[in-house]
Design a protein around this motif. Structure first.
Motif, PDB file in Angstrom:
ATOM      1  N   GLY A  47      29.777 -93.034  59.699  1.00 25.06           N
ATOM      2  CA  GLY A  47      30.652 -91.757  60.549  1.00 25.06           C
ATOM      3  C   GLY A  47      31.175 -90.824  59.846  1.00 25.06           C
ATOM      4  N   LEU A  48      31.348 -89.980  60.330  1.00 22.12           N
ATOM      5  CA  LEU A  48      31.323 -88.440  59.086  1.00 22.12           C
ATOM      6  C   LEU A  48      33.402 -88.474  58.421  1.00 22.12           C
ATOM      7  CD1 LEU A  48      29.911 -85.575  60.771  1.00 22.12           C
ATOM      8  CD2 LEU A  48      28.963 -86.958  59.484  1.00 22.12           C
ATOM      9  N   VAL A  49      34.774 -88.429  59.504  1.00 24.34           N
ATOM     10  CA  VAL A  49      35.707 -88.720  59.196  1.00 24.34           C
ATOM     11  C   VAL A  49      35.943 -90.680  60.019  1.00 24.34           C
ATOM     12  CG1 VAL A  49      37.596 -87.363  59.078  1.00 24.34           C
ATOM     13  CG2 VAL A  49      36.133 -86.286  58.323  1.00 24.34           C
ATOM     14  N   ASP A  50      36.279 -91.035  59.267  1.00 23.37           N
ATOM     15  CA  ASP A  50      37.338 -92.125  59.780  1.00 23.37           C
ATOM     16  C   ASP A  50      38.410 -92.512  58.967  1.00 23.37           C
ATOM     17  OD1 ASP A  50      34.799 -92.125  61.160  1.00 23.37           O
ATOM     18  OD2 ASP A  50      34.457 -94.507  60.319  1.00 23.37           O
ATOM     19  N   ALA A  51      39.284 -92.861  60.139  1.00 23.85           N
ATOM     20  CA  ALA A  51      41.159 -93.169  59.649  1.00 23.85           C
ATOM     21  C   ALA A  51      41.586 -94.108  60.372  1.00 23.85           C
ATOM     22  CB  ALA A  51      41.519 -91.362  60.068  1.00 23.85           C
ATOM     23  N   ILE A  52      41.682 -95.219  59.345  1.00 23.29           N
ATOM     24  CA  ILE A  52      42.091 -96.604  60.145  1.00 23.29           C
ATOM     25  C   ILE A  52      43.176 -97.133  58.685  1.00 23.29           C
ATOM     26  CG2 ILE A  52      39.235 -96.689  60.583  1.00 23.29           C
ATOM     27  CD1 ILE A  52      39.288 -98.573  58.591  1.00 23.29           C
ATOM     28  N   HIS A  89      29.811 -79.425  51.703  1.00 22.71           N
ATOM     29  CA  HIS A  89      28.498 -79.894  52.376  1.00 22.71           C
ATOM     30  C   HIS A  89      28.827 -81.349  52.500  1.00 22.71           C
ATOM     31  CE1 HIS A  89      27.045 -76.007  53.597  1.00 22.71           C
ATOM     32  NE2 HIS A  89      27.401 -75.801  52.091  1.00 22.71           N
ATOM     33  N   ILE A  90      28.876 -82.558  52.762  1.00 18.63           N
ATOM     34  CA  ILE A  90      28.823 -83.776  52.615  1.00 18.63           C
ATOM     35  C   ILE A  90      28.319 -84.453  53.970  1.00 18.63           C
ATOM     36  CG2 ILE A  90      30.433 -85.603  52.791  1.00 18.63           C
ATOM     37  CD1 ILE A  90      32.532 -83.985  52.470  1.00 18.63           C
ATOM     38  N   HIS A  91      26.680 -84.742  53.287  1.00 16.07           N
ATOM     39  CA  HIS A  91      25.603 -85.489  54.489  1.00 16.07           C
ATOM     40  C   HIS A  91      25.335 -86.215  53.443  1.00 16.07           C
ATOM     41  CE1 HIS A  91      22.727 -83.276  51.840  1.00 16.07           C
ATOM     42  NE2 HIS A  91      23.777 -81.790  51.501  1.00 16.07           N
ATOM     43  N   ASP A  92      24.091 -87.145  53.985  1.00 11.32           N
ATOM     44  CA  ASP A  92      22.938 -88.386  54.139  1.00 11.32           C
ATOM     45  C   ASP A  92      23.507 -89.430  53.528  1.00 11.32           C
ATOM     46  OD1 ASP A  92      20.595 -87.124  55.007  1.00 11.32           O
ATOM     47  OD2 ASP A  92      21.506 -85.255  54.042  1.00 11.32           O
ATOM     48  N   CYS A  93      25.164 -89.942  53.449  1.00 10.62           N
ATOM     49  CA  CYS A  93      25.963 -90.469  52.732  1.00 10.62           C
ATOM     50  C   CYS A  93      25.554 -91.542  53.656  1.00 10.62           C
ATOM     51  CB  CYS A  93      27.765 -90.584  53.306  1.00 10.62           C
ATOM     52  SG  CYS A  93      28.111 -88.679  53.010  1.00 10.62           S
ATOM     53  N   ARG A  94      25.301 -92.355  52.062  1.00  9.47           N
ATOM     54  CA  ARG A  94      24.431 -94.052  52.142  1.00  9.47           C
ATOM     55  C   ARG A  94      25.591 -95.153  51.937  1.00  9.47           C
ATOM     56  NH1 ARG A  94      19.030 -91.944  48.392  1.00  9.47           N
ATOM     57  NH2 ARG A  94      18.201 -90.945  50.612  1.00  9.47           N
ATOM     58  N   PRO A  95      25.258 -96.426  52.590  1.00  9.27           N
ATOM     59  CA  PRO A  95      25.863 -97.307  52.372  1.00  9.27           C
ATOM     60  C   PRO A  95      25.683 -98.553  50.704  1.00  9.27           C
ATOM     61  CG  PRO A  95      24.888 -98.031  54.365  1.00  9.27           C
ATOM     62  CD  PRO A  95      24.168 -96.651  53.747  1.00  9.27           C
ATOM     63  N   THR A  96      26.774 -98.202  49.512  1.00  6.10           N
ATOM     64  CA  THR A  96      26.748 -98.767  48.836  1.00  6.10           C
ATOM     65  C   THR A  96      28.194 -99.933  48.193  1.00  6.10           C
ATOM     66  OG1 THR A  96      28.138 -97.087  48.002  1.00  6.10           O
ATOM     67  CG2 THR A  96      26.529 -96.625  47.727  1.00  6.10           C
ATOM     68  N   GLY A 103      29.313 -96.488  54.720  1.00  6.65           N
ATOM     69  CA  GLY A 103      28.385 -94.750  54.690  1.00  6.65           C
ATOM     70  C   GLY A 103      28.619 -93.907  54.534  1.00  6.65           C
ATOM     71  N   ASP A 104      30.485 -93.749  54.984  1.00 13.56           N
ATOM     72  CA  ASP A 104      31.012 -92.792  55.949  1.00 13.56           C
ATOM     73  C   ASP A 104      30.900 -90.960  55.084  1.00 13.56           C
ATOM     74  OD1 ASP A 104      32.107 -93.923  57.621  1.00 13.56           O
ATOM     75  OD2 ASP A 104      33.823 -94.868  56.219  1.00 13.56           O
ATOM     76  N   ALA A 105      31.128 -89.970  55.055  1.00  9.90           N
ATOM     77  CA  ALA A 105      31.511 -89.031  54.572  1.00  9.90           C
ATOM     78  C   ALA A 105      33.087 -88.862  53.971  1.00  9.90           C
ATOM     79  CB  ALA A 105      31.132 -87.827  55.638  1.00  9.90           C
ATOM     80  N   VAL A 106      33.824 -89.065  54.369  1.00  8.47           N
ATOM     81  CA  VAL A 106      34.994 -89.145  54.827  1.00  8.47           C
ATOM     82  C   VAL A 106      35.685 -90.270  55.128  1.00  8.47           C
ATOM     83  CG1 VAL A 106      36.941 -88.138  54.348  1.00  8.47           C
ATOM     84  CG2 VAL A 106      35.349 -86.774  54.094  1.00  8.47           C
ATOM     85  N   CYS A 121      30.094 -91.271  49.122  1.00  6.26           N
ATOM     86  CA  CYS A 121      31.277 -90.043  49.287  1.00  6.26           C
ATOM     87  C   CYS A 121      32.126 -90.951  49.118  1.00  6.26           C
ATOM     88  CB  CYS A 121      30.726 -90.511  50.744  1.00  6.26           C
ATOM     89  SG  CYS A 121      28.614 -88.845  50.662  1.00  6.26           S
ATOM     90  N   ILE A 122      33.037 -89.969  50.161  1.00  2.00           N
ATOM     91  CA  ILE A 122      34.490 -89.861  49.899  1.00  2.00           C
ATOM     92  C   ILE A 122      35.574 -90.961  50.371  1.00  2.00           C
ATOM     93  CG2 ILE A 122      36.198 -88.685  49.559  1.00  2.00           C
ATOM     94  CD1 ILE A 122      35.162 -86.210  49.361  1.00  2.00           C
ATOM     95  N   THR A 123      35.879 -92.000  49.356  1.00  2.04           N
ATOM     96  CA  THR A 123      36.873 -93.028  50.441  1.00  2.04           C
ATOM     97  C   THR A 123      38.731 -92.412  49.558  1.00  2.04           C
ATOM     98  OG1 THR A 123      35.194 -95.335  49.745  1.00  2.04           O
ATOM     99  CG2 THR A 123      38.094 -95.471  49.886  1.00  2.04           C
ATOM    100  N   ILE A 124      39.436 -92.510  50.441  1.00  2.51           N
ATOM    101  CA  ILE A 124      40.652 -91.898  50.469  1.00  2.51           C
ATOM    102  C   ILE A 124      41.405 -93.752  50.443  1.00  2.51           C
ATOM    103  CG2 ILE A 124      43.072 -90.653  50.966  1.00  2.51           C
ATOM    104  CD1 ILE A 124      40.741 -88.825  51.847  1.00  2.51           C
ATOM    105  N   GLN A 125      41.824 -94.435  49.888  1.00  2.00           N
ATOM    106  CA  GLN A 125      42.617 -95.506  50.003  1.00  2.00           C
ATOM    107  C   GLN A 125      43.732 -96.058  49.462  1.00  2.00           C
ATOM    108  OE1 GLN A 125      39.980 -98.650  49.786  1.00  2.00           O
ATOM    109  NE2 GLN A 125      40.718-100.042  49.157  1.00  2.00           N
TER     110      GLN A 125
END
Length: 413
Positions: free
Chosen positions: A236-241, A185-192, A212-215, A170-174
């Motif tokens: 997580g569905l939305v994680d900010a760190i 719709h963001i769902h069923d995200c998996r580790p990659t 495997g976070d959604a965002v 899914c989406i990575t904002i780094q």
């Protein structure tokens, strides 16, 4: 006229519930109101009505939701897409995304090569250096092979199409800035991971395993996640760190997930003391367990959200975050051991009693209770106040459009 009547009904219903909640706290005896099942059924009926209106494309311009009232009544929205960037609220209000760039139309749902993405794909668009406002030619399900690593000044705008990012990465904002994610719709995200992935036209590199976070927001600022429907991801569905800040998470519909939202990397990561996040106008719905959000160190404004389901707790934290809860509706589960909205994670009361956590104007139903703490230092709450809260009696109306909207060209959303 019908729209106004519907709004009046919901506002009156919620005003009734709020007044009854106040009467109970004052000790007035009313068996029909004190019955948890009666209260729960009344609130669920209001939610059901709101969901039905959302499915019918219901809209009025006077909902009290400042984001929606800014743009949704414009039947020409599809020709004024970038106006959305001027409708932000809260700590992420200055996230302009791709407002000053060109429109880019995604025509290809594929993701065959994360290093050399094909023109026309979503991945090709998000890695470009220039600002872009990214839209979709048609309905599509995008299954990403690896994380979608975004570049700065991008908007992903799903309005007008039914777009799912699902069943893959899914989406990575780094380490970027000015990103808007809207209407997905963001769902069923998996580790990659353990693979090469491109992050710009001039750079690609090795990515270790993603959770495997959604965002996932990592070391980034000026980010706005709005009107998305998120569920059932590996982490997580939305994680900010990692020092991320200036973030707004608004108008989203969260369902069927355990650890919903993590804000702050670790108790020992002190750069997150500058984090500021607004959580506004979201519906935390069925199948949720905890972390709505779970906070560390920073300043968090939780305002006018509808909490209808949790199994453990709604809002948690550690490492002395400031949490300002205003005008939310908290409907506790029937489980008698999960009535508390708040949880101080692995911290002794002698430590957390000085943390600034407050509830102001919240509607607490079915036995829900919020445990406040701290002296209420005005300076701390000022830094955790990002917009004016509406009355909790309006939450049903404000959040009636939470999640992905049914927007079609030529008519208001």
């Amino acid at each position: 006229m019908r729209a106004c009547a519907l709004i009046s009904f919901v506002q009156n219903k919620n005003s009734f519930l709020e007044s009854q909640n106040s009467r109970r706290s004052g000790g007035e005896d009313d068996a029909s109101v004190d019955d948890p099942e009666t209260v729960a059924s009344q609130v669920h009926m209001s939610i059901k009505n709101s969901t039905a209106r959302r499915n019918l494309g219901y809209l009025s311009c006077g909902t009290g939701n400042p984001i929606d009232d800014c743009w949704r009544c414009d039947s020409d929205w599809h020709n004024n897409r970038q106006r959305l960037a001027d409708c932000g609220i809260g700590f992420g209000r200055n996230a302009i995304g791709g407002r000053d760039g060109k429109l880019y139309v995604v025509t290809d749902a594929g993701d065959d090569d994360p290093v050399n993405p094909k023109e026309g794909t979503l991945r090709y668009a998000v890695i470009q250096d220039e600002p872009l406002w990214i839209i979709f030619k048609r309905d599509m399900v995008i299954t990403l092979k690896q994380e979608l690593i975004m570049n700065s000044f991008k908007t992903i705008d799903g309005r007008g199409a039914n777009v799912h990012i699902a069943n893959g990465a899914c989406i990575t904002i780094q380490y970027v800035t000015n990103v808007i994610i809207h209407g997905l719709h963001i769902h069923d995200c998996r580790p990659t991971g353990n693979a090469m992935v491109r992050s710009s036209p001039s750079h690609y590199g090795w990515r270790t395993m993603a959770d495997g976070d959604a965002v996932s927001i990592f070391g980034s600022s000026h980010v706005w996640v709005d009107h998305c429907s998120l569920s059932n991801c590996a982490d997580g569905l939305v994680d900010a760190i990692m020092g991320s800040t200036a973030i707004t998470v608004s108008n989203n519909y969260f369902t069927h997930h355990n650890e919903v939202m993590l804000l702050g990397h670790s108790d020992s990561y002190l750069k997150d003391k500058a984090m500021q996040v607004t959580i506004a106008f979201n519906h935390f719905g069925e199948g949720l367990i905890q972390r709505m959000p779970r906070c560390r160190h920073g300043y968090f404004h939780v305002v006018n959200n509808d909490y209808t389901h949790w199994e453990m707790y709604a809002i948690g934290g550690s490492a002395e975050p400031t949490i300002n809860s205003q005008g939310n509706r908290y409907l506790a589960p029937t489980n008698p051991f999960a009535k508390e909205v708040t949880k101080r994670v692995e911290t002794a009361q002698t430590t957390w009693k000085g943390w600034n956590w407050r509830s102001e104007g919240d509607l607490l139903l079915n036995g829900a209770f919020f445990t406040p703490s701290g002296a209420g230092a005005s300076a701390s709450y000022s830094r955790a106040s990002s917009l004016g809260a509406k009355s909790s009696s309006m939450v049903g109306t404000i959040t009636s459009g939470a999640g992905v909207l049914s927007c079609r060209k030529g008519s208001s959303c």
